[in-house]
Design an enzyme around this catalytic site. Structure first.
Site, PDB file in Angstrom:
ATOM      1  CB  SER A 142       7.487 -23.530  12.267  1.00 64.02           C
ATOM      2  OG  SER A 142       7.007 -24.673  12.937  1.00 64.02           O
ATOM      3  CE1 TYR A 155       3.198 -24.357   8.547  1.00 61.64           C
ATOM      4  CE2 TYR A 155       4.679 -25.587   9.993  1.00 61.64           C
ATOM      5  CZ  TYR A 155       3.870 -24.489   9.757  1.00 61.64           C
ATOM      6  OH  TYR A 155       3.743 -23.520  10.728  1.00 61.64           O
TER       7      TYR A 155
END
Ligand SMILES: NC(=O)c1ccc[n+]([C@@H]2O[C@H](COP(=O)([O-])OP(=O)(O)OC[C@H]3O[C@@H](n4cnc5c(N)ncnc54)[C@H](O)[C@@H]3O)[C@@H](O)[C@H]2O)c1
Ligand SMILES: O=C(O)[C@H](O)[C@@H](O)[C@H](O)[C@H](O)CO
Length: 251
Positions: A142, A155
């Protein structure tokens, strides 16, 4: 098609591919002539998606954060469908909360599904790839592997770890002709980001920050995945390709 990007009849295992980015990649690989393993946690959903995608799609239901299930299913796939040429560690979840309020459960679950699962999957597939002296592993990390945003510390930590796991696998497994790379998406429209895209302030923030001034569509990740899955990237190892509309490039 005899070209550098050829993936015809290659077996591509994509975790978390019943919807969103994983499903989009599955469709892209099928269109390019590959065989695709569809994976999800819900048996009916996984079977339904695989059936809809046609005879070159095979459904396997298991939780990627369950190491025993991972080892067993990888074995069955190898014996039933054939040699896994490409593993795409895509399954991922989100549990948003400020760090001071984040529960141990939400920390551990996000680390388990987004980071530990990629270790379990890659280790299981590695055994077979090593014997064949050939293989490709692609981790979906990401933008948040590089840049944090409030309320997603679990995350960000998982994706940052996955970026370094990518480099570690590249370092240790390159000698077996296994290339490991990552794709780092920016903000894409999926179920995962629906709470964000439905928030007008967040939507505006994405459009103002990203140089292309829009969210990404999951189909826009297919080309990079095919590149990293094919002979075109045979000397590319340990990198993250950011597909983020230019966000990484700008302040
Ligand atoms: N959407 C974005 O903007 C974006 C950006 C960067 C990275 N990513 C990453 O891309 C990946 C896919 O995200 P998405 O947006 O398509 O999300 P999504 O929620 O639409 O899809 C996630 C998929 O993973 C599966 N899954 C979740 N936990 C699983 C488990 N334990 N075992 C097996 N399957 C499981 C779900 O069933 C689903 O098919 C994730 O790793 C996510 O972190 C997404
Ligand atoms: O809160 C979220 O859902 C997340 O920030 C991600 O899903 C992002 O879209 C992505 O990781 C950015 O690269």
């Amino acid at each position: 098609m005899n070209n550098l990007f050829n993936v015809t009849d290659k077996i591509i295992l994509i975790t978390g591919s019943t919807r969103g980015i994983g499903l989009s990649l599955a469709k892209g690989f099928l269109k390019a002539g590959a065989k695709v393993i569809i994976n999800g946690r819900n048996h009916d959903a996984t079977e339904k998606v695989a059936a809809e995608l046609g005879e070159k799609a095979y459904g396997y239901t298991f939780d990627v954060s369950d190491k025993a299930a991972v080892i067993e299913n990888v074995k069955v796939i190898e014996e039933t469908v054939g040699p896994i040429d490409v593993l795409i560690n895509n399954a991922g979840i989100q549990r948003r909360a400020p760090l001071e309020e984040l529960t141990n459960e939400d920390w551990n679950t996000v680390i388990n599904v987004n980071l530990n699962s990629a270790f379990y999957m890659s280790q299981a597939v590695f055994t077979y790839m090593k014997n064949r002296q050939k293989g490709k592993i692609i981790n979906i990390t990401s933008l948040n592997a590089e840049k944090a945003r409030p309320n997603i510390g679990n995350y960000c930590s998982a994706k940052g770890g996955l970026k370094m796991l990518t480099k570690s696998m590249a370092t240790e497994w390159g000698k077996y002709n296994i290339q490991t790379n990552a794709i780092g998406p920016g903000y894409f429209l999926t179920d995962l980001t629906e709470p964000l895209s439905n928030d007008p302030a967040f939507d505006q923030w994405v459009k103002s920050e990203v140089p292309l001034q829009r969210w990404g569509n999951p189909e826009e990740l297919i080309g990079t995945a095919i590149y990293l899955a094919s002979a075109a990237s045979n000397y590319v190892n340990g990198h993250t390709v950011y597909v983020d509309g230019g966000w990484q490039a700008s302040l």
